[in-house]
Design a protein around this motif. Structure first.
Motif, PDB file in Angstrom:
ATOM      1  N   UNK A 116      70.485  41.564  29.884  1.00 30.22           N
ATOM      2  CA  UNK A 116      70.418  42.319  31.139  1.00 30.22           C
ATOM      3  C   UNK A 116      71.675  43.157  31.367  1.00 30.22           C
ATOM      4  N   UNK A 117      72.691  42.965  30.526  1.00 33.73           N
ATOM      5  CA  UNK A 117      73.915  43.752  30.643  1.00 33.73           C
ATOM      6  C   UNK A 117      74.840  43.305  31.754  1.00 33.73           C
ATOM      7  N   UNK A 118      74.774  42.030  32.123  1.00 28.13           N
ATOM      8  CA  UNK A 118      75.630  41.516  33.184  1.00 28.13           C
ATOM      9  C   UNK A 118      77.092  41.483  32.744  1.00 28.13           C
ATOM     10  N   UNK A 119      77.987  41.517  33.714  1.00 26.40           N
ATOM     11  CA  UNK A 119      79.419  41.428  33.428  1.00 26.40           C
ATOM     12  C   UNK A 119      79.753  40.058  32.855  1.00 26.40           C
ATOM     13  N   UNK A 120      80.869  39.988  32.134  1.00 25.06           N
ATOM     14  CA  UNK A 120      81.295  38.711  31.553  1.00 25.06           C
ATOM     15  C   UNK A 120      81.516  37.657  32.631  1.00 25.06           C
ATOM     16  N   UNK A 121      82.044  38.069  33.779  1.00 24.76           N
ATOM     17  CA  UNK A 121      82.323  37.105  34.847  1.00 24.76           C
ATOM     18  C   UNK A 121      81.033  36.454  35.329  1.00 24.76           C
ATOM     19  N   UNK A 122      80.020  37.262  35.601  1.00 25.02           N
ATOM     20  CA  UNK A 122      78.748  36.708  36.080  1.00 25.02           C
ATOM     21  C   UNK A 122      78.099  35.842  35.007  1.00 25.02           C
ATOM     22  N   UNK A 123      78.142  36.289  33.753  1.00 25.02           N
ATOM     23  CA  UNK A 123      77.551  35.496  32.660  1.00 25.02           C
ATOM     24  C   UNK A 123      78.263  34.156  32.513  1.00 25.02           C
ATOM     25  N   UNK A 124      79.591  34.184  32.550  1.00 19.20           N
ATOM     26  CA  UNK A 124      80.347  32.937  32.426  1.00 19.20           C
ATOM     27  C   UNK A 124      80.062  32.005  33.599  1.00 19.20           C
ATOM     28  N   UNK A 125      79.949  32.583  34.782  1.00 17.72           N
ATOM     29  CA  UNK A 125      79.701  31.775  35.972  1.00 17.72           C
ATOM     30  C   UNK A 125      78.328  31.102  35.888  1.00 17.72           C
ATOM     31  N   UNK A 126      77.306  31.872  35.523  1.00 15.90           N
ATOM     32  CA  UNK A 126      75.965  31.314  35.416  1.00 15.90           C
ATOM     33  C   UNK A 126      75.875  30.280  34.298  1.00 15.90           C
ATOM     34  N   UNK A 127      76.594  30.529  33.207  1.00 14.77           N
ATOM     35  CA  UNK A 127      76.626  29.555  32.108  1.00 14.77           C
ATOM     36  C   UNK A 127      77.289  28.259  32.561  1.00 14.77           C
ATOM     37  N   UNK A 128      78.338  28.388  33.386  1.00 18.56           N
ATOM     38  CA  UNK A 128      79.016  27.200  33.905  1.00 18.56           C
ATOM     39  C   UNK A 128      78.087  26.422  34.840  1.00 18.56           C
ATOM     40  N   UNK A 129      77.342  27.136  35.674  1.00 21.53           N
ATOM     41  CA  UNK A 129      76.370  26.463  36.538  1.00 21.53           C
ATOM     42  C   UNK A 129      75.316  25.745  35.706  1.00 21.53           C
ATOM     43  N   UNK A 130      74.860  26.405  34.639  1.00 22.50           N
ATOM     44  CA  UNK A 130      73.866  25.792  33.752  1.00 22.50           C
ATOM     45  C   UNK A 130      74.436  24.540  33.098  1.00 22.50           C
ATOM     46  N   UNK A 131      75.674  24.629  32.652  1.00 22.07           N
ATOM     47  CA  UNK A 131      76.317  23.503  31.981  1.00 22.07           C
ATOM     48  C   UNK A 131      76.506  22.316  32.924  1.00 22.07           C
ATOM     49  N   UNK A 132      76.817  22.626  34.203  1.00 29.04           N
ATOM     50  CA  UNK A 132      77.084  21.568  35.183  1.00 29.04           C
ATOM     51  C   UNK A 132      75.829  21.118  35.932  1.00 29.04           C
ATOM     52  N   UNK A 133      74.664  21.682  35.565  1.00 34.77           N
ATOM     53  CA  UNK A 133      73.430  21.301  36.240  1.00 34.77           C
ATOM     54  C   UNK A 133      73.358  21.784  37.675  1.00 34.77           C
ATOM     55  N   UNK A 134      73.955  22.952  37.946  1.00 35.24           N
ATOM     56  CA  UNK A 134      74.010  23.466  39.323  1.00 35.24           C
ATOM     57  C   UNK A 134      73.222  24.767  39.508  1.00 35.24           C
ATOM     58  N   UNK A 135      72.404  25.145  38.550  1.00 37.51           N
ATOM     59  CA  UNK A 135      71.636  26.384  38.671  1.00 37.51           C
ATOM     60  C   UNK A 135      70.706  26.361  39.880  1.00 37.51           C
ATOM     61  N   UNK A 136      70.240  25.186  40.249  1.00 34.12           N
ATOM     62  CA  UNK A 136      69.295  25.098  41.369  1.00 34.12           C
ATOM     63  C   UNK A 136      69.939  25.479  42.701  1.00 34.12           C
ATOM     64  N   UNK A 137      71.272  25.529  42.727  1.00 36.51           N
ATOM     65  CA  UNK A 137      71.962  25.893  43.960  1.00 36.51           C
ATOM     66  C   UNK A 137      72.379  27.362  43.985  1.00 36.51           C
ATOM     67  N   UNK A 138      71.906  28.152  43.032  1.00 41.21           N
ATOM     68  CA  UNK A 138      72.416  29.518  42.904  1.00 41.21           C
ATOM     69  C   UNK A 138      72.107  30.370  44.138  1.00 41.21           C
ATOM     70  N   UNK A 139      70.972  30.139  44.797  1.00 38.02           N
ATOM     71  CA  UNK A 139      70.649  30.938  45.991  1.00 38.02           C
ATOM     72  C   UNK A 139      71.637  30.665  47.113  1.00 38.02           C
ATOM     73  N   UNK A 140      71.944  29.396  47.340  1.00 37.34           N
ATOM     74  CA  UNK A 140      72.906  29.048  48.398  1.00 37.34           C
ATOM     75  C   UNK A 140      74.304  29.531  48.034  1.00 37.34           C
TER      76      UNK A 140
END
Length: 232
Positions: A116-140
């Motif tokens: 999708x061409x996202x910035x490194x910061x957003x990609x790293x952040x989302x990957x960290x959420x995925x790693x920590x099992x926190x993707x379900x909280x992304x909307x909040x």
């Protein structure tokens, strides 16, 4: 007896959960730091304090985006993620399903948002959420991140509930009044909502404050007053 033991153990459990969450957020913050941030002194601070796990994640993302001068881009991307989850039930389920192995979550998120061409910061952040099992909280997290970016820009969102739309002149007067209260340097963003249940008048909400000037509330107050015993 068991209930008493459980209650006595709750403070310790809460402390451990908070410590685990703080450690996870600290890991995210370190992962988001870029080489450009390291040589210079970090003078950027979050414009308002947020608490809880989602607040900590949002604050970490804000600092990383602000330090890389990419707040607007990161805000757009994180809102795109929320929008995609709302549009796609399959993607939404993937975000919420913690039974998916961590490696699978991280790999999928990295590939999707790299394409999708996202910035490194957003990609790293989302990957960290995925790693920590926190993707379900992304909307909040996104909601609280937007709270920070709005505060950074001096914007205040005001929700006005009325029975009929406010005329342009009245909306302008309302903005001027709120600016007098909140500060001349603030940008007031009014969101109008039609709510027939208030019967008339208006209800103004911003931050944690609610100014209820609706006919419904006045009627309830009058009813309560009339029900009080009178001394004759």
């Amino acid at each position: 007896m068991a209930a008493r033991h459980l209650r006595s153990g709750l403070p310790l459990l809460q402390a451990r959960l908070a410590a685990n969450e703080s450690a996870a957020v600290a890991q995210v913050s370190r992962g988001l730091a870029t080489e450009a941030d390291k040589p210079k002194e970090n003078k950027i601070k979050v414009p308002k304090a947020l608490y809880g796990g989602t607040g900590n994640y949002a604050s970490a993302l804000f600092l990383a985006a602000a330090n890389s001068n990419s707040l607007e881009k990161v805000e757009s991307e994180i809102l795109d993620v929320v929008g995609a989850a709302k549009k796609s039930p399959m993607f939404s389920q993937f975000m919420k399903d913690t039974s998916v192995p961590k490696e699978t979550r991280v790999k999928a998120i990295t590939e999707i948002f790299s394409e999708a061409g996202f910035t490194d910061i957003t990609k790293k952040f989302l990957s960290a959420l995925a790693s920590n099992g926190r993707l379900k909280y992304v909307e909040r997290i996104a909601e609280r991140f937007v709270d920070l970016t709005m505060a950074h820009r001096g914007e205040v969102k005001v929700v006005v509930r009325t029975v009929v739309p406010l005329p342009e002149k009245e909306e302008k007067e309302l903005k001027e009044t709120l600016r007098d209260i909140l500060g001349k340097d603030k940008t007031i963003l009014v969101e109008q909502k039609i709510d027939q249940s208030i019967m008339g008048g208006l209800v103004i909400e911003f931050g944690q404050k609610v100014f209820d000037m609706s006919i419904r509330t006045r009627a309830k107050q009058m009813e309560a007053f009339l029900r009080q015993p009178f001394d004759i």
